[in-house]
Design a protein around this motif. Structure first.
Motif, PDB file in Angstrom:
ATOM      1  N   ALA A  79     -16.435  -2.208   0.561  1.00 52.99           N
ATOM      2  CA  ALA A  79     -14.899  -3.057   0.797  1.00 52.99           C
ATOM      3  C   ALA A  79     -14.254  -3.057  -0.669  1.00 52.99           C
ATOM      4  N   VAL A  80     -12.795  -2.834  -0.331  1.00 48.75           N
ATOM      5  CA  VAL A  80     -11.704  -3.010  -1.387  1.00 48.75           C
ATOM      6  C   VAL A  80     -10.986  -4.195  -1.187  1.00 48.75           C
TER       7      VAL A  80
ATOM      8  N   ALA B 150      -8.821   4.663  -1.880  1.00 42.85           N
ATOM      9  CA  ALA B 150      -8.511   3.484  -1.025  1.00 42.85           C
ATOM     10  C   ALA B 150      -8.070   3.857   0.215  1.00 42.85           C
ATOM     11  N   TYR B 151      -8.703   3.177   1.300  1.00 49.42           N
ATOM     12  CA  TYR B 151      -7.951   3.566   2.690  1.00 49.42           C
ATOM     13  C   TYR B 151      -7.844   2.355   3.333  1.00 49.42           C
ATOM     14  N   LEU B 152      -6.772   2.094   4.012  1.00 48.80           N
ATOM     15  CA  LEU B 152      -6.384   1.047   4.970  1.00 48.80           C
ATOM     16  C   LEU B 152      -6.721   1.675   6.488  1.00 48.80           C
TER      17      LEU B 152
ATOM     18  N   ARG C 208      -6.563   5.160  10.099  1.00 54.71           N
ATOM     19  CA  ARG C 208      -7.036   5.267   8.767  1.00 54.71           C
ATOM     20  C   ARG C 208      -6.062   5.822   8.028  1.00 54.71           C
ATOM     21  N   ILE C 209      -5.551   5.261   6.977  1.00 54.08           N
ATOM     22  CA  ILE C 209      -4.304   5.659   6.119  1.00 54.08           C
ATOM     23  C   ILE C 209      -4.888   5.928   4.808  1.00 54.08           C
ATOM     24  N   GLY C 210      -4.904   7.269   4.130  1.00 54.94           N
ATOM     25  CA  GLY C 210      -5.408   7.304   2.793  1.00 54.94           C
ATOM     26  C   GLY C 210      -5.451   8.742   2.404  1.00 54.94           C
TER      27      GLY C 210
ATOM     28  N   LEU D 162      -9.506  -2.898   4.002  1.00 53.73           N
ATOM     29  CA  LEU D 162      -9.525  -1.976   3.118  1.00 53.73           C
ATOM     30  C   LEU D 162     -10.816  -1.432   2.503  1.00 53.73           C
ATOM     31  N   VAL D 163     -11.271  -0.039   2.489  1.00 49.11           N
ATOM     32  CA  VAL D 163     -12.299   0.356   2.203  1.00 49.11           C
ATOM     33  C   VAL D 163     -12.201   1.622   1.095  1.00 49.11           C
ATOM     34  N   ASP D 164     -13.443   2.025   0.380  1.00 47.43           N
ATOM     35  CA  ASP D 164     -13.153   3.275  -0.314  1.00 47.43           C
ATOM     36  C   ASP D 164     -13.720   4.283   0.339  1.00 47.43           C
ATOM     37  N   ALA D 165     -14.070   5.412  -0.463  1.00 46.90           N
ATOM     38  CA  ALA D 165     -14.230   6.570   0.388  1.00 46.90           C
ATOM     39  C   ALA D 165     -15.699   6.678   0.879  1.00 46.90           C
TER      40      ALA D 165
END
Length: 341
Positions: free
Chosen positions: A108-109, A179-181, A63-65, A101-104
């Motif tokens: 979905a982003v 946003a998180y990858l 998880r990157i963000g 990709l997702v938000d907090a």
């Protein structure tokens, strides 16, 4: 066979529009990206972006963000995450890669905000270009899964250092504050039944140099060569090009044979929609011999009427299975001594 097709198609990075950005504000903190996809660009550094991992015994999720994505911001003006390091916690085989990709809150982003992500194994050189780290995974805004090929995997050792290089942008009208990858990676532990090892093959018109090059106006062609140093087979190939692409070909110049011809699919504006794949899995793979010279040729037709700096790439990508795995496995180094790309 369906899973094999999915994996090979997933080698194809999404080709984002080659929009040329104005020079960024040089007074801001600078970050140099020297990886496969970025070239020698400089960006402001995005602060507070971390890499976390979880492991449920069958798959690892990275998880990157968090990454802040203001609306209508190109990659040259967007502060970019610094390269991060994933220290592999197990020995065994990586089987597949599933990015999202997702938000907090987990919503979905859209994938379009990911310019690209690339994973580089600092403990192994590329078997075709030993001046580069081994490039084991990459994705763009398409967020296509790299699906599993039954019976095959990418061999890793506990403690291997994987450099994670991420570039973001946001061409949409919606801003994202956090946003998180996430990349989920199923694996087979070394204590389980052994798998046959596969190795990423990146065959580039710039040979072993920086992949991006200037795209002149009008029709153009660029070729490069790499030398195969091990006997083995290609399971299949796909292509990575940019907007205004026409075609990329892979030839075995030594054997005077065309390995694959891949025609780009464009929209009416010349923007790249997709690149095809060609598989050899059904016939047991396409045989290559040590010493074979592979020629890669990319053709474009840039209809903008102007040169596009760093606007083109021409890469044939695939998976290689060596006849003697022990020989290529010896390329692994205990310390990260391979030059960054």
């Amino acid at each position: 066979m369906g899973k094999t097709m999915l994996l090979l198609s997933a080698f194809l990075f999404a080709a984002a529009a080659a929009a040329q950005e104005k020079p960024h504000d040089m007074d801001h903190m600078q970050h140099s990206h020297d990886g496969f996809m970025q070239g020698h660009m400089h960006h402001a550094v995005a602060k507070g972006v971390l890499l976390e991992q979880s492991d449920d015994g069958q798959k690892i999720t990275l998880r990157i963000g968090p990454m802040k994505l203001p609306a209508h911001t190109g990659h040259m003006k967007m502060p970019q995450p610094a390269d991060l390091t994933w220290k592999v916690p197990i020995s065994g085989w990586l089987l597949a890669y599933h990015p999202r990709l997702v938000d907090a809150s987990g919503g979905a982003v859209p994938g379009i905000v990911l310019h690209h992500v690339a994973f580089w194994n600092e403990n192994r050189p590329d078997f075709l270009c030993p001046n580069k780290e081994e490039h084991i995974f990459g994705a763009g805004g398409e967020l296509t899964d790299w699906a599993e090929i039954p019976g095959f995997g990418y061999r890793i050792e506990q403690g291997d250092r994987i450099r994670v290089e991420t570039m973001i942008h946001n061409p949409t009208a919606t801003s994202y504050d956090a946003a998180y990858l996430e990349v989920t990676i199923p694996y087979r532990n070394a204590k389980g039944a052994p798998l046959k090892s596969v190795y990423p093959a990146w065959m580039d018109v710039t040979a072993c140099g920086h992949s991006g090059y200037n795209l002149p106006a009008g029709p153009s062609e660029k070729s490069g060569n790499v030398t195969v140093t091990y006997d083995g087979v290609l399971l299949g190939v796909g292509g990575h090009m940019h907007d205004y692409a026409k075609q990329i070909t892979l030839e075995d110049a030594t054997q005077k044979a065309t390995v694959a011809t891949l025609d780009a699919k464009l929209d009416e504006k010349g923007q790249l929609i997709a690149m095809p794949i060609k598989t050899f899995f059904e016939q047991g793979g396409y045989k290559l011999a040590a010493g074979d010279q592979l020629k890669i040729t990319a053709t474009y037709n840039n209809t903008t009427g102007k040169l596009l700096p760093d606007g083109a790439m021409g890469i044939v990508v695939g998976y290689f299975v060596p006849s003697d795995d022990a020989a290529i496995a010896r390329l692994r180094r205990k310390s990260a001594s391979v030059a960054k790309n």
